[in-house]
Design a protein around this motif. Structure first.
Motif, PDB file in Angstrom:
ATOM      1  N   ALA A 267       3.296  11.615  60.808  1.00  0.00           N
ATOM      2  CA  ALA A 267       3.984  11.108  62.231  1.00  0.00           C
ATOM      3  C   ALA A 267       5.112  10.274  61.777  1.00  0.00           C
ATOM      4  O   ALA A 267       5.163   9.191  62.219  1.00  0.00           O
ATOM      5  N   ILE A 268       6.053  10.543  61.017  1.00  0.00           N
ATOM      6  CA  ILE A 268       7.247  10.060  60.733  1.00  0.00           C
ATOM      7  C   ILE A 268       8.536  10.838  61.392  1.00  0.00           C
ATOM      8  O   ILE A 268       8.621  12.100  61.127  1.00  0.00           O
ATOM      9  N   ASP A 269       9.279  10.205  61.960  1.00  0.00           N
ATOM     10  CA  ASP A 269      10.592  10.790  62.669  1.00  0.00           C
ATOM     11  C   ASP A 269      11.537  10.497  61.620  1.00  0.00           C
ATOM     12  O   ASP A 269      12.396   9.485  61.617  1.00  0.00           O
ATOM     13  N   LEU A 270      11.830  11.605  60.629  1.00  0.00           N
ATOM     14  CA  LEU A 270      12.792  11.477  59.707  1.00  0.00           C
ATOM     15  C   LEU A 270      14.308  11.729  60.226  1.00  0.00           C
ATOM     16  O   LEU A 270      15.202  11.230  59.591  1.00  0.00           O
ATOM     17  N   LYS A 271      14.086  12.349  61.408  1.00  0.00           N
ATOM     18  CA  LYS A 271      15.605  12.543  61.794  1.00  0.00           C
ATOM     19  C   LYS A 271      16.207  11.194  62.427  1.00  0.00           C
ATOM     20  O   LYS A 271      17.243  10.793  62.096  1.00  0.00           O
ATOM     21  N   LEU A 272      15.321  10.332  62.652  1.00  0.00           N
ATOM     22  CA  LEU A 272      15.854   8.859  63.121  1.00  0.00           C
ATOM     23  C   LEU A 272      16.180   8.312  61.900  1.00  0.00           C
ATOM     24  O   LEU A 272      17.118   7.410  61.839  1.00  0.00           O
ATOM     25  N   ALA A 273      15.484   8.394  60.870  1.00  0.00           N
ATOM     26  CA  ALA A 273      15.748   7.708  59.533  1.00  0.00           C
ATOM     27  C   ALA A 273      16.938   8.095  59.075  1.00  0.00           C
ATOM     28  O   ALA A 273      17.920   7.427  58.598  1.00  0.00           O
ATOM     29  N   LYS A 274      17.109   9.502  59.147  1.00  0.00           N
ATOM     30  CA  LYS A 274      18.641  10.035  58.893  1.00  0.00           C
ATOM     31  C   LYS A 274      19.909   9.493  59.424  1.00  0.00           C
ATOM     32  O   LYS A 274      20.848   9.073  58.684  1.00  0.00           O
ATOM     33  N   ASN A 275      19.730   9.084  60.815  1.00  0.00           N
ATOM     34  CA  ASN A 275      20.428   8.524  61.382  1.00  0.00           C
ATOM     35  C   ASN A 275      21.271   7.092  61.005  1.00  0.00           C
ATOM     36  O   ASN A 275      22.225   6.578  61.366  1.00  0.00           O
ATOM     37  N   THR A 276      20.200   6.507  60.193  1.00  0.00           N
ATOM     38  CA  THR A 276      20.574   5.221  59.494  1.00  0.00           C
ATOM     39  C   THR A 276      21.609   5.384  58.281  1.00  0.00           C
ATOM     40  O   THR A 276      21.829   4.500  57.545  1.00  0.00           O
ATOM     41  N   LEU A 277      21.370   6.510  57.629  1.00  0.00           N
ATOM     42  CA  LEU A 277      22.114   6.575  56.436  1.00  0.00           C
ATOM     43  C   LEU A 277      23.519   7.527  56.565  1.00  0.00           C
ATOM     44  O   LEU A 277      23.608   8.210  57.425  1.00  0.00           O
ATOM     45  N   LYS A 278      24.211   7.101  55.386  1.00  0.00           N
ATOM     46  CA  LYS A 278      25.503   8.106  55.500  1.00  0.00           C
ATOM     47  C   LYS A 278      25.238   9.560  55.183  1.00  0.00           C
ATOM     48  O   LYS A 278      24.268   9.772  54.642  1.00  0.00           O
ATOM     49  N   GLU A 279      25.962  10.326  55.881  1.00  0.00           N
ATOM     50  CA  GLU A 279      25.550  11.875  55.791  1.00  0.00           C
ATOM     51  C   GLU A 279      25.476  12.164  54.166  1.00  0.00           C
ATOM     52  O   GLU A 279      24.646  13.135  54.142  1.00  0.00           O
ATOM     53  N   SER A 280      26.051  11.573  53.365  1.00  0.00           N
ATOM     54  CA  SER A 280      25.894  12.113  51.924  1.00  0.00           C
ATOM     55  C   SER A 280      24.804  11.491  51.518  1.00  0.00           C
ATOM     56  O   SER A 280      24.313  12.138  50.252  1.00  0.00           O
ATOM     57  N   ASP A 281      23.926  10.664  51.954  1.00  0.00           N
ATOM     58  CA  ASP A 281      23.039  10.203  51.310  1.00  0.00           C
ATOM     59  C   ASP A 281      21.664  10.958  52.021  1.00  0.00           C
ATOM     60  O   ASP A 281      20.466  10.672  51.652  1.00  0.00           O
ATOM     61  N   ARG A 282      21.838  11.599  53.098  1.00  0.00           N
ATOM     62  CA  ARG A 282      20.763  12.224  53.877  1.00  0.00           C
ATOM     63  C   ARG A 282      19.750  13.241  53.004  1.00  0.00           C
ATOM     64  O   ARG A 282      18.663  13.381  53.509  1.00  0.00           O
ATOM     65  N   PRO A 283      20.367  13.979  52.246  1.00  0.00           N
ATOM     66  CA  PRO A 283      19.401  14.901  51.430  1.00  0.00           C
ATOM     67  C   PRO A 283      18.463  14.160  50.629  1.00  0.00           C
ATOM     68  O   PRO A 283      17.310  14.809  50.459  1.00  0.00           O
ATOM     69  N   ALA A 284      18.455  12.834  50.577  1.00  0.00           N
ATOM     70  CA  ALA A 284      17.586  12.142  49.868  1.00  0.00           C
ATOM     71  C   ALA A 284      16.211  12.260  50.693  1.00  0.00           C
ATOM     72  O   ALA A 284      14.858  12.350  50.074  1.00  0.00           O
ATOM     73  N   LEU A 285      16.227  12.173  51.972  1.00  0.00           N
ATOM     74  CA  LEU A 285      15.241  12.295  52.779  1.00  0.00           C
ATOM     75  C   LEU A 285      14.446  13.480  52.871  1.00  0.00           C
ATOM     76  O   LEU A 285      13.114  14.000  53.047  1.00  0.00           O
TER      77      LEU A 285
END
Length: 223
Positions: free
Chosen positions: A107-125
């Motif tokens: 029940a984790i909204d990873l899309k919201l988490a990605k919005n806090t990261l630079k685009e280059s770091d988002r693949p980590a999620l």
């Protein structure tokens, strides 16, 4: 390790609590934005801004291993909880929407988490999500595939087990390591049922996920 990390603010991620129950709607987790510790800023079903109570969110959580097992076998249903103003007057409703699809694993909204990261770091999620899904679905091959090498996968295989039933509820924090290039520390909260003992324990797993010189993202440890 914590002293070498720079903390990033996560908004709207740490509110997904419980056994497969997700919080849908915009909510902030910063303590200083709420009148009391039990109130969390949120937007109701009609778009009205207010607060929800964490005690309302958690009122149906299982209290014993037996209740946890029963909850896992029961169909999940949506429910509404009250939306309050800063004086705790009821001003509307907030939807807690169930997650029947166990493939989401969390029940984790990873899309919201990605919005806090630079685009280059988002693949980590994406790497994190695959590993969490593997633990929930008991996909051993997928679990091992996220690690930087087979030796590390072997060393951390104790997190995996057919006897474990994981439920991941929230991302506690995302931290960028200051001395190790392109490494993120992502801490995930949840719970794990051991079916051999019918015991439930809270889990807090910190993933160190790093991008290699070749551009690949891999898990370097789970702590």
């Amino acid at each position: 390790m914590k002293s070498n990390s720079q903390k990033l603010t996560i908004v709207g991620v740490a509110l997904a609590l419980g056994l497969g129950a997700g919080v849908y709607g915009l909510a902030a987790t910063s303590a200083d934005t709420s009148p009391s510790k039990d109130l969390v800023a949120a937007i109701g079903v009609d778009g009205k801004e207010g607060y929800i109570k964490t005690s309302d969110m958690n009122q149906d959580l299982p209290q014993t291993p037996e209740e946890a097992i029963q909850s896992m076998n029961e169909p999940k249903v949506d429910k509404y909880i009250n939306l309050y103003d800063s004086n705790e007057n009821i001003i509307g409703k907030f939807l807690l929407e169930s997650s029947e699809d166990s493939n989401t694993a969390m029940a984790i909204d990873l899309k919201l988490a990605k919005n806090t990261l630079k685009e280059s770091d988002r693949p980590a999620l994406d790497i994190l999500e695959e590993n969490l899904i593997a633990l929930v679905q008991h996909d051993h091959e997928l679990y091992r595939s996220g690690f930087v090498d087979d030796q590390l996968a072997d060393a951390l295989n104790f997190y995996y087990g057919e006897q474990f039933q994981y439920k991941f509820s929230s991302i506690e924090s995302i931290e960028k390591h200051q001395s190790i290039k392109n490494q993120l520390h992502i801490t995930v909260l949840g719970e794990r049922l051991d079916t051999t003992t019918d015991s439930v324990e809270q889990v807090r797993m910190m993933y160190a996920i790093r991008q290699s010189e070749q551009g690949d993202w891999d898990i370097y440890t789970i702590d």
